[in-house]
Scaffold this motif. Structure first.
Motif, mmCIF file in Angstrom:
data_model
loop_
_atom_site.group_PDB
_atom_site.id
_atom_site.type_symbol
_atom_site.label_atom_id
_atom_site.label_comp_id
_atom_site.label_asym_id
_atom_site.label_seq_id
_atom_site.Cartn_x
_atom_site.Cartn_y
_atom_site.Cartn_z
ATOM 1 N N ARG A 198 1.069 -1.210 0.040
ATOM 2 C CA ARG A 198 -0.161 0.146 0.024
ATOM 3 C C ARG A 198 0.746 1.273 0.121
ATOM 4 N NH1 ARG A 198 -5.398 -0.686 0.460
ATOM 5 N NH2 ARG A 198 -6.168 -2.350 1.701
ATOM 6 N N GLY A 199 0.325 2.173 -0.727
ATOM 7 C CA GLY A 199 0.881 3.648 -0.756
ATOM 8 C C GLY A 199 2.085 3.856 -1.057
ATOM 9 N N LYS A 200 2.618 3.146 -2.335
ATOM 10 C CA LYS A 200 4.054 3.360 -2.927
ATOM 11 C C LYS A 200 3.981 4.400 -3.892
ATOM 12 C CE LYS A 200 5.676 -0.191 -0.735
ATOM 13 N NZ LYS A 200 7.057 0.032 0.322
ATOM 14 N N GLU A 201 4.785 5.319 -3.576
ATOM 15 C CA GLU A 201 5.015 6.422 -4.664
ATOM 16 C C GLU A 201 5.740 5.874 -5.682
ATOM 17 O OE1 GLU A 201 5.766 11.038 -3.811
ATOM 18 O OE2 GLU A 201 7.626 9.708 -3.933
ATOM 19 N N LEU A 202 5.115 6.060 -6.998
ATOM 20 C CA LEU A 202 5.759 5.903 -8.248
ATOM 21 C C LEU A 202 5.742 7.065 -8.949
ATOM 22 C CD1 LEU A 202 3.731 2.681 -9.019
ATOM 23 C CD2 LEU A 202 5.890 2.650 -7.808
ATOM 24 N N CYS A 203 7.069 7.265 -9.765
ATOM 25 C CA CYS A 203 7.539 8.449 -10.400
ATOM 26 C C CYS A 203 7.748 8.287 -11.922
ATOM 27 C CB CYS A 203 8.412 9.304 -9.751
ATOM 28 S SG CYS A 203 8.286 9.405 -8.022
ATOM 29 N N GLY A 204 7.734 9.201 -12.728
ATOM 30 C CA GLY A 204 8.076 9.076 -14.144
ATOM 31 C C GLY A 204 9.516 8.685 -14.197
ATOM 32 N N GLY A 205 9.726 7.767 -14.839
ATOM 33 C CA GLY A 205 11.005 7.175 -15.063
ATOM 34 C C GLY A 205 11.199 5.719 -14.799
ATOM 35 N N TRP A 206 12.257 5.339 -14.267
ATOM 36 C CA TRP A 206 12.148 3.858 -13.630
ATOM 37 C C TRP A 206 11.699 3.643 -12.046
ATOM 38 C CZ3 TRP A 206 14.331 -0.374 -16.233
ATOM 39 C CH2 TRP A 206 14.665 -1.610 -15.433
ATOM 40 N N ASN A 207 10.790 2.671 -12.238
ATOM 41 C CA ASN A 207 10.338 2.325 -10.819
ATOM 42 C C ASN A 207 10.403 0.595 -10.754
ATOM 43 O OD1 ASN A 207 8.367 4.878 -9.781
ATOM 44 N ND2 ASN A 207 8.443 4.461 -11.994
ATOM 45 N N GLU A 208 10.689 0.096 -9.436
ATOM 46 C CA GLU A 208 10.662 -1.326 -9.290
ATOM 47 C C GLU A 208 9.810 -1.538 -7.919
ATOM 48 O OE1 GLU A 208 13.850 -5.063 -9.483
ATOM 49 O OE2 GLU A 208 14.299 -2.731 -10.002
ATOM 50 N N LEU A 209 9.074 -2.465 -7.911
ATOM 51 C CA LEU A 209 8.466 -2.962 -6.675
ATOM 52 C C LEU A 209 8.692 -4.409 -6.340
ATOM 53 C CD1 LEU A 209 4.892 -1.230 -6.731
ATOM 54 C CD2 LEU A 209 7.013 -0.649 -5.199
#
Length: 229
Positions: free
Chosen positions: A111-122
């Motif tokens: 929950r509540g993961k901030e994702l931004c423009g560019g590269w993201n990994e979870l």
């Protein structure tokens, strides 16, 4: 209880798509045509120890989980990862929730993961197992692409003014012209589903599907006349 049924829709184009969204989708399409791999992506790694059959990503404020983004009968095996495209420019950051459902019926939640423009990994790991009781009823959405163009991105939202989730077409996959793709969606909290499809001719198609809890299968046809003008 009424028996579940299916319905096939040829949805007319809806004018009045927000100008900012239309412009952004067209910009994404042009950018991806030039550099498909160099844009806002989310890479998800499954380390739960189980195969995840379904995965849902939605804005944290959303009332529904929306549409499964795995879209693969084999699911996502433990140790594997996949990528999805995000509707974010380089300067944007938005907060999302991620839910995975395994072959054993277990749920894994971030929950509540901030994702931004560019590269993201979870990473969905064993520690994200959701211990509380949870149930989910799934429906099936079949999309037929009769536009004459490949569809590069297919975004969904449960409200026309809500933030979009990732494209439900996985990175590196397209819905070919005159092809068909099937997706699963979560019934809970879902009474309407909006879809925005961007085709390789830089056309944007906006569709609305009214969801009935007694209906568990919908067929959508993208055609030349569903394209925004």
């Amino acid at each position: 209880m009424a028996a579940a049924r299916s319905t096939r829709l040829v949805v007319p184009g809806r004018k009045g798509l927000r100008a900012g969204l239309l412009g952004l989708l067209l910009l994404w399409g042009l950018a991806h045509a030039a550099a498909f791999e160099d844009f806002s992506q989310l890479h998800i790694h499954n380390t739960t120890g189980e195969t995840l059959l379904y995965m849902f990503i939605s804005p944290s404020a959303s009332r529904s989980w929306g549409v499964d983004i795995v879209a693969d009968d084999n699911g996502l095996a433990s140790g594997e990862r996949f990528a999805a495209f995000l509707p974010l420019s380089r300067q944007e950051c938005l907060v999302y929730d991620l839910l995975g459902r395994s072959v054993t019926g277990s749920f894994y939640l971030l929950r509540g993961k901030e994702l931004c423009g560019g590269w993201n990994e979870l990473t969905l790991g064993a520690e994200t197992l959701f211990e509380s009781r949870m149930s989910m009823n799934l429906g099936r959405l079949t999309v037929h692409n009769d536009t004459g163009h490949d569809v590069l991105f297919l975004y969904t939202a449960v409200d026309r003014h809500e933030l979009l989730g990732p494209s439900i077409l996985r990175a590196g996959r397209q819905l070919r012209a005159f092809g068909t793709a099937e997706f699963l969606y979560a019934h809970e909290g879902l009474d309407v589903l909006y879809l925005w499809a961007l085709d390789s001719g830089s056309g944007v198609h906006e569709l609305r599907v009214d969801i009935d809890t007694a209906v568990d299968e919908y067929e959508i046809v993208l055609q030349a006349d569903t394209r925004e003008r």
